[in-house]
Scaffold this motif. Structure first.
Motif, mmCIF file in Angstrom:
data_model
loop_
_atom_site.group_PDB
_atom_site.id
_atom_site.type_symbol
_atom_site.label_atom_id
_atom_site.label_comp_id
_atom_site.label_asym_id
_atom_site.label_seq_id
_atom_site.Cartn_x
_atom_site.Cartn_y
_atom_site.Cartn_z
ATOM 1 N N PRO A 195 0.826 -1.212 0.000
ATOM 2 C CA PRO A 195 0.000 0.000 0.000
ATOM 3 C C PRO A 195 0.859 1.260 0.000
ATOM 4 O O PRO A 195 2.001 1.266 0.459
ATOM 5 C CB PRO A 195 -0.810 -0.130 1.297
ATOM 6 C CG PRO A 195 -0.769 -1.583 1.646
ATOM 7 C CD PRO A 195 0.559 -2.075 1.175
ATOM 8 N N GLY A 196 0.302 2.341 -0.515
ATOM 9 C CA GLY A 196 1.024 3.604 -0.547
ATOM 10 C C GLY A 196 1.532 3.921 -1.934
ATOM 11 O O GLY A 196 1.101 3.349 -2.938
ATOM 12 N N ILE A 197 2.503 4.828 -2.019
ATOM 13 C CA ILE A 197 2.994 5.293 -3.317
ATOM 14 C C ILE A 197 4.349 4.696 -3.675
ATOM 15 O O ILE A 197 4.957 5.075 -4.673
ATOM 16 C CB ILE A 197 3.091 6.830 -3.334
ATOM 17 C CG1 ILE A 197 4.059 7.319 -2.232
ATOM 18 C CG2 ILE A 197 1.722 7.457 -3.152
ATOM 19 C CD1 ILE A 197 4.283 8.818 -2.251
ATOM 20 N N SER A 198 4.850 3.772 -2.862
ATOM 21 C CA SER A 198 6.137 3.162 -3.152
ATOM 22 C C SER A 198 6.083 2.369 -4.444
ATOM 23 O O SER A 198 5.145 1.609 -4.692
ATOM 24 C CB SER A 198 6.545 2.235 -1.998
ATOM 25 O OG SER A 198 7.735 1.524 -2.334
ATOM 26 N N LYS A 199 7.090 2.537 -5.292
ATOM 27 C CA LYS A 199 7.182 1.774 -6.527
ATOM 28 C C LYS A 199 7.940 0.465 -6.339
ATOM 29 O O LYS A 199 7.889 -0.408 -7.203
ATOM 30 C CB LYS A 199 7.862 2.618 -7.611
ATOM 31 C CG LYS A 199 7.044 3.831 -8.032
ATOM 32 C CD LYS A 199 7.727 4.587 -9.156
ATOM 33 C CE LYS A 199 6.882 5.782 -9.588
ATOM 34 N NZ LYS A 199 7.539 6.548 -10.695
ATOM 35 N N ALA A 200 8.663 0.343 -5.226
ATOM 36 C CA ALA A 200 9.393 -0.894 -4.946
ATOM 37 C C ALA A 200 8.416 -1.991 -4.545
ATOM 38 O O ALA A 200 7.357 -1.731 -3.961
ATOM 39 C CB ALA A 200 10.421 -0.658 -3.843
ATOM 40 N N LYS A 201 8.759 -3.216 -4.869
ATOM 41 C CA LYS A 201 7.925 -4.369 -4.544
ATOM 42 C C LYS A 201 8.697 -5.345 -3.666
ATOM 43 O O LYS A 201 9.929 -5.414 -3.712
ATOM 44 C CB LYS A 201 7.488 -5.084 -5.825
ATOM 45 C CG LYS A 201 6.644 -4.235 -6.752
ATOM 46 C CD LYS A 201 6.251 -5.036 -7.983
ATOM 47 C CE LYS A 201 5.399 -4.208 -8.925
ATOM 48 N NZ LYS A 201 4.996 -4.985 -10.130
ATOM 49 N N TYR A 214 19.661 -20.027 -0.633
ATOM 50 C CA TYR A 214 18.963 -19.555 0.561
ATOM 51 C C TYR A 214 17.615 -18.930 0.174
ATOM 52 O O TYR A 214 17.517 -18.222 -0.834
ATOM 53 C CB TYR A 214 19.801 -18.487 1.283
ATOM 54 C CG TYR A 214 21.132 -18.978 1.809
ATOM 55 C CD1 TYR A 214 21.227 -19.555 3.067
ATOM 56 C CD2 TYR A 214 22.285 -18.846 1.043
ATOM 57 C CE1 TYR A 214 22.451 -19.997 3.557
ATOM 58 C CE2 TYR A 214 23.518 -19.282 1.515
ATOM 59 C CZ TYR A 214 23.596 -19.873 2.775
ATOM 60 O OH TYR A 214 24.794 -20.308 3.252
ATOM 61 N N PRO A 215 16.582 -19.168 0.979
ATOM 62 C CA PRO A 215 15.331 -18.442 0.747
ATOM 63 C C PRO A 215 15.537 -16.963 1.077
ATOM 64 O O PRO A 215 16.140 -16.620 2.095
ATOM 65 C CB PRO A 215 14.346 -19.105 1.708
ATOM 66 C CG PRO A 215 15.193 -19.745 2.759
ATOM 67 C CD PRO A 215 16.475 -20.129 2.099
ATOM 68 N N TYR A 216 15.017 -16.112 0.200
ATOM 69 C CA TYR A 216 15.260 -14.679 0.306
ATOM 70 C C TYR A 216 13.933 -13.945 0.451
ATOM 71 O O TYR A 216 12.928 -14.279 -0.183
ATOM 72 C CB TYR A 216 16.004 -14.189 -0.937
ATOM 73 C CG TYR A 216 15.994 -12.683 -1.124
ATOM 74 C CD1 TYR A 216 16.974 -11.888 -0.553
ATOM 75 C CD2 TYR A 216 14.996 -12.065 -1.888
ATOM 76 C CE1 TYR A 216 16.970 -10.510 -0.725
ATOM 77 C CE2 TYR A 216 14.985 -10.685 -2.063
ATOM 78 C CZ TYR A 216 15.966 -9.914 -1.476
ATOM 79 O OH TYR A 216 15.970 -8.551 -1.649
ATOM 80 N N PHE A 217 13.937 -12.900 1.294
ATOM 81 C CA PHE A 217 12.793 -12.005 1.434
ATOM 82 C C PHE A 217 13.329 -10.578 1.484
ATOM 83 O O PHE A 217 14.214 -10.258 2.271
ATOM 84 C CB PHE A 217 12.027 -12.294 2.726
ATOM 85 C CG PHE A 217 11.049 -11.218 3.092
ATOM 86 C CD1 PHE A 217 9.875 -11.036 2.381
ATOM 87 C CD2 PHE A 217 11.314 -10.349 4.149
ATOM 88 C CE1 PHE A 217 8.980 -10.027 2.715
ATOM 89 C CE2 PHE A 217 10.427 -9.338 4.493
ATOM 90 C CZ PHE A 217 9.262 -9.184 3.777
ATOM 91 N N GLY A 218 12.779 -9.721 0.600
ATOM 92 C CA GLY A 218 13.238 -8.336 0.586
ATOM 93 C C GLY A 218 12.803 -7.637 -0.671
ATOM 94 O O GLY A 218 11.752 -7.955 -1.248
ATOM 95 N N ASP A 219 13.617 -6.681 -1.119
ATOM 96 C CA ASP A 219 13.311 -5.926 -2.314
ATOM 97 C C ASP A 219 13.286 -6.872 -3.518
ATOM 98 O O ASP A 219 14.133 -7.767 -3.643
ATOM 99 C CB ASP A 219 14.366 -4.844 -2.521
ATOM 100 C CG ASP A 219 14.052 -3.971 -3.725
ATOM 101 O OD1 ASP A 219 13.241 -3.055 -3.585
ATOM 102 O OD2 ASP A 219 14.613 -4.248 -4.802
ATOM 103 N N SER A 220 12.294 -6.675 -4.418
ATOM 104 C CA SER A 220 12.138 -7.586 -5.550
ATOM 105 C C SER A 220 13.310 -7.526 -6.522
ATOM 106 O O SER A 220 13.487 -8.440 -7.329
ATOM 107 C CB SER A 220 10.833 -7.276 -6.291
ATOM 108 O OG SER A 220 10.851 -5.945 -6.795
ATOM 109 N N ARG A 221 14.133 -6.475 -6.441
ATOM 110 C CA ARG A 221 15.321 -6.395 -7.295
ATOM 111 C C ARG A 221 16.502 -7.150 -6.701
ATOM 112 O O ARG A 221 17.604 -7.148 -7.256
ATOM 113 C CB ARG A 221 15.680 -4.924 -7.519
ATOM 114 C CG ARG A 221 14.640 -4.178 -8.358
ATOM 115 C CD ARG A 221 14.780 -2.679 -8.263
ATOM 116 N NE ARG A 221 14.464 -2.199 -6.920
ATOM 117 C CZ ARG A 221 14.333 -0.915 -6.603
ATOM 118 N NH1 ARG A 221 14.490 0.018 -7.536
ATOM 119 N NH2 ARG A 221 14.047 -0.558 -5.373
#
Length: 277
Positions: A195-201, A214-221
């Protein structure tokens, strides 16, 4: 016999209490039978003005030649014979005893125990054109939850096991939460919007470093996030991988420490923070 046969140029009249005609007989022109009983007849073409037929077996009926209120005829006879299924001007209703299914102009509606549960149908959206429409699975205001379920592999009789569900805030059962609940493995193949105006996923994927996956969680880039495995948690920044677990362990149980905040030019500490680790 001769007295019973009267004939002149206008026609022939045969009068008798019982008349039997044997052999092949051909009638040409219009033939009128008043009170005829025909045991077995093959009629190529017939026009019947008014008939009362007790029992007729018709092998091929052209329904396009039926007249009158055909819809009312079919509806009244269908509803009378099949009480569980009724047809009306708005659609069809199927009553299986426990669940009532109504097929309406917008889709299908389900009712159970006298309570409207919900249904499946087509729906548009406000401020959108008439051609903007889609398929909607909807829950009525009296129902508590909706779910997607599956029987175990090879089983065709047990109650389906819920795999994904949605509950109202005041009706979630024990062990479940309001909103969506996932009770099976879930995979995200694309980035997740927030939610919000952030363009990052947000991204869920696999990062490979130090020779392991390794399983990763974070910025989609994949340039900022956390990776987990082998008893360690790694902080990822760009292409650098920091062993966050080792850092935390090294600081753990140090007790009260002083962290410099301002250092003088001669190397002495001017101010510091008191921190308990």
């Amino acid at each position: 016999m001769i007295s019973g046969i009267n004939g002149d140029s206008s026609g022939l009249n045969i009068v008798g209490e019982k008349i039997t005609v044997t052999g092949d007989t051909t009638f040409i022109g219009k033939n009128f039978m008043d009170g005829a009983i025909i045991k077995n007849a093959s009629i190529g073409s017939a026009q019947i003005a008014d008939a009362s037929i007790t029992n007729a077996k018709i092998s091929n009926l052209d329904v396009n030649k039926l007249s009158g209120n055909v819809s009312s005829f079919i509806q009244s006879n269908w509803n009378g014979k099949y009480g569980s299924t009724t047809i009306n001007s708005t659609g069809m209703t199927v009553n299986s005893g426990g669940v009532i299914t109504d097929f309406m102009n917008s889709g299908m509606k389900l009712t159970m125990a006298g309570e409207s549960i919900g249904g499946i149908g087509v729906q548009g959206m406000t401020v959108k054109p008439n051609t903007y429409q889609g398929l909607t699975f909807w829950l009525d205001g009296n129902a508590e939850y909706m779910a997607w379920a599956a029987r175990n592999n090879g089983d065709t009789s047990m109650n389906p096991v819920i795999q994904m569900s949605w509950y109202r805030s005041n009706s979630a059962p024990t062990g479940a939460y309001a909103g969506f609940n996932f009770d099976d493995d879930v995979i995200f193949n694309q980035g997740i919007n927030v939610p919000g105006i952030s363009k990052a996923k947000l991204g869920f994927t696999t990062k490979t470093f130090n020779g392991f996956n390794y399983p990763y969680f974070g910025d989609s880039r994949l340039q900022a996030g956390l990776a987990y495995g082998s008893g360690y948690t790694y902080l990822i920044s760009g292409t650098t991988y920091y062993n966050l677990t080792r850092v935390i362990k090294a600081l753990d149980n140090l007790g009260a420490v002083k962290i410099p905040s301002v250092i003088n030019s001669d190397g002495t500490v001017k101010t510091w923070f008191n921190v308990t680790l």
